[in-house]
Design a protein around this motif. Structure first.
Motif, PDB file in Angstrom:
ATOM      1  N   PHE A   1       0.840  -1.198   0.000  1.00  0.00           N
ATOM      2  CA  PHE A   1       0.000   0.000   0.000  1.00  0.00           C
ATOM      3  C   PHE A   1       0.871   1.242   0.000  1.00  0.00           C
ATOM      4  O   PHE A   1       2.047   1.198   0.392  1.00  0.00           O
ATOM      5  N   PHE A   2       0.294   2.356  -0.459  1.00  0.00           N
ATOM      6  CA  PHE A   2       1.005   3.633  -0.387  1.00  0.00           C
ATOM      7  C   PHE A   2       0.474   4.403   0.803  1.00  0.00           C
ATOM      8  O   PHE A   2      -0.712   4.715   0.891  1.00  0.00           O
ATOM      9  N   ASP A   3       1.375   4.714   1.733  1.00  0.00           N
ATOM     10  CA  ASP A   3       1.026   5.406   2.974  1.00  0.00           C
ATOM     11  C   ASP A   3       0.914   6.901   2.690  1.00  0.00           C
ATOM     12  O   ASP A   3       1.871   7.653   2.850  1.00  0.00           O
TER      13      ASP A   3
ATOM     14  N   THR B   1      10.737   9.968  -4.922  1.00  0.00           N
ATOM     15  CA  THR B   1      11.677   9.894  -3.802  1.00  0.00           C
ATOM     16  C   THR B   1      11.115   9.030  -2.690  1.00  0.00           C
ATOM     17  O   THR B   1      11.538   9.136  -1.540  1.00  0.00           O
ATOM     18  N   ALA B   2      10.147   8.176  -3.020  1.00  0.00           N
ATOM     19  CA  ALA B   2       9.522   7.333  -2.009  1.00  0.00           C
ATOM     20  C   ALA B   2      10.458   6.243  -1.525  1.00  0.00           C
ATOM     21  O   ALA B   2      11.436   5.890  -2.188  1.00  0.00           O
ATOM     22  N   ILE B   3      10.169   5.722  -0.363  1.00  0.00           N
ATOM     23  CA  ILE B   3      10.966   4.657   0.239  1.00  0.00           C
ATOM     24  C   ILE B   3      10.015   3.623   0.840  1.00  0.00           C
ATOM     25  O   ILE B   3       8.829   3.856   0.977  1.00  0.00           O
ATOM     26  N   ILE B   4      10.577   2.461   1.195  1.00  0.00           N
ATOM     27  CA  ILE B   4       9.808   1.460   1.926  1.00  0.00           C
ATOM     28  C   ILE B   4       9.762   1.880   3.391  1.00  0.00           C
ATOM     29  O   ILE B   4      10.793   2.035   4.036  1.00  0.00           O
TER      30      ILE B   4
ATOM     31  N   MET C   1       3.596  -4.730   3.038  1.00  0.00           N
ATOM     32  CA  MET C   1       4.609  -3.716   2.734  1.00  0.00           C
ATOM     33  C   MET C   1       3.953  -2.361   2.533  1.00  0.00           C
ATOM     34  O   MET C   1       2.888  -2.255   1.925  1.00  0.00           O
ATOM     35  N   GLY C   2       4.612  -1.321   3.049  1.00  0.00           N
ATOM     36  CA  GLY C   2       4.129   0.043   2.874  1.00  0.00           C
ATOM     37  C   GLY C   2       5.182   0.914   2.222  1.00  0.00           C
ATOM     38  O   GLY C   2       6.363   0.821   2.536  1.00  0.00           O
ATOM     39  N   VAL C   3       4.741   1.743   1.307  1.00  0.00           N
ATOM     40  CA  VAL C   3       5.619   2.668   0.593  1.00  0.00           C
ATOM     41  C   VAL C   3       5.158   4.087   0.888  1.00  0.00           C
ATOM     42  O   VAL C   3       3.956   4.365   0.915  1.00  0.00           O
TER      43      VAL C   3
ATOM     44  N   VAL D   1       8.947  15.074   0.790  1.00  0.00           N
ATOM     45  CA  VAL D   1       9.131  14.501   2.124  1.00  0.00           C
ATOM     46  C   VAL D   1       7.961  14.858   3.033  1.00  0.00           C
ATOM     47  O   VAL D   1       7.161  15.743   2.744  1.00  0.00           O
ATOM     48  N   PHE D   2       7.909  14.137   4.170  1.00  0.00           N
ATOM     49  CA  PHE D   2       7.050  14.497   5.289  1.00  0.00           C
ATOM     50  C   PHE D   2       7.883  15.219   6.343  1.00  0.00           C
ATOM     51  O   PHE D   2       9.084  14.960   6.485  1.00  0.00           O
ATOM     52  N   THR D   3       7.239  16.106   7.097  1.00  0.00           N
ATOM     53  CA  THR D   3       7.859  16.694   8.277  1.00  0.00           C
ATOM     54  C   THR D   3       6.752  16.979   9.291  1.00  0.00           C
ATOM     55  O   THR D   3       5.589  17.136   8.910  1.00  0.00           O
TER      56      THR D   3
END
Length: 331
Positions: free
Chosen positions: A45-47, A110-113, A133-135, A154-156
């Motif tokens: 899934f995409f978080d 620029t996503a990551i696991i 798994m989440g991306v 990014v998130f902040t």
């Protein structure tokens, strides 16, 4: 001429023995050729809100490629790719232990696991092993965000220093224990000063200062704004060499030397003895400070204490913008 040899005949006992041996060997070959297998299946899934878990707002992650590699080795035992529902399966795996690897080229941008609940799996005969798994995008502090290349997504997490739409635009000033930042082009969301927020956006730049641009805001909780940092008018005019860009600050006993109107905003020049600072009363903030309606002859030489956020003016200087009436005290 010698006589022909008599025909060779097997005794019944020997024949039975050879047949038995042949059957035993054939059975052993078949046992050795049959290998027990199992399978691995999972979902991705995409978080989208960055909370680190799958919930109703998250979407399936399609085309994520998963490899199973023999534990401690390099041999790939199986590959699975998630479909439009975010699910995948890898069948007919020999029993054993496998490392779970992700093809990062299938993650995108620029996503990551951010979630992989099984770094290794053990496959047993006729067993099925499930992996979630989440991306998502990486989460960074405001300080780390300022060091990123422009465009990085990014998130902040931070505390809102202003309300969204405080100045009639889509800018939100936020801060943490170390620094402050302007979030620009924030999608509509009810955010008040003091709220804890998680922001998703792209590292941007405006007037030479780092920003978080094209932002989605997620409300985490309601709180209070930390006290403004008290500084001089001279330091405010340079944001202490940009250290305090976007910060919430306070200047006291600043004497007004000039007033003007600029693009419908009321602008005051004030000085606490260290140097001049322009203070902008944004018309869109809805301020009703008495100083705004007084004649220049009265307002000049008035002393004021004022709290506000620092905004670059594009020429290398900073302006101080009060947020609400309570930010200003006249003496």
């Amino acid at each position: 001429m010698p006589s022909a040899l008599p025909p060779f005949r097997l005794s019944p006992c020997l024949l039975v023995g050879l047949l038995t041996l042949g059957c035993q060997n054939a059975g052993e070959d078949r046992v050795l050729a049959v290998e027990a297998t199992g399978s691995v299946f999972g979902s991705a899934f995409f978080d989208g809100d960055g909370n680190g878990r799958a919930d109703g707002s998250d979407l399936p992650m399609e085309d994520l490629r998963v490899y199973l590699v023999v534990a401690g080795g390099l041999d790939t035992a199986g590959v699975g790719t998630s479909n439009s529902q975010g699910t995948y399966s890898i069948e007919d795996l020999p029993v054993g232990r496998y490392d779970v690897l992700i093809d990062t080229s299938t993650v995108g941008d620029t996503a990551i696991i951010v979630l992989n609940d099984s770094a290794t799996v053990t496959v047993r005969p006729a067993d099925s092993v499930s992996i979630l798994m989440g991306v998502s995008f990486p989460s960074v502090s405001l300080t780390e965000l300022k060091q990123l290349p422009v465009g990085e997504r990014v998130f902040t997490e931070a505390v809102a220093l202003t309300a969204l739409n405080a100045f009639g635009d889509t800018t939100l000033h936020v801060g943490d224990a170390a620094t402050s930042l302007r979030a620009t082009r924030v999608q509509f969301q009810t955010v008040a000063a003091g709220d804890s927020v998680r922001l998703l956006g792209r590292r941007g730049s405006r007037d030479g200062q780092p920003t978080l641009d094209f932002v989605q805001a997620f409300l985490l909780g309601v709180g209070t704004v930390r006290p403004a940092e008290r500084i001089t008018t001279a330091l405010a005019a340079t944001a202490d060499s940009a250290r305090l860009d976007a910060a919430l600050v306070r200047v006291v006993t600043a004497t007004i030397s000039d007033t003007t109107t600029r693009q419908f905003d009321f602008v005051v020049t004030a000085d606490d003895g260290s140097g001049a600072l322009e203070i902008v009363f944004d018309i869109d903030a809805g301020l009703t400070i008495p100083i705004i309606t007084l004649p220049d002859s009265v307002t000049q030489a008035t002393v004021m204490d004022v709290t506000g956020v620092l905004v670059p003016d594009g020429s290398g200087a900073w302006l101080l913008k009060p947020r609400v009436n309570a930010d200003v005290t006249l003496q």
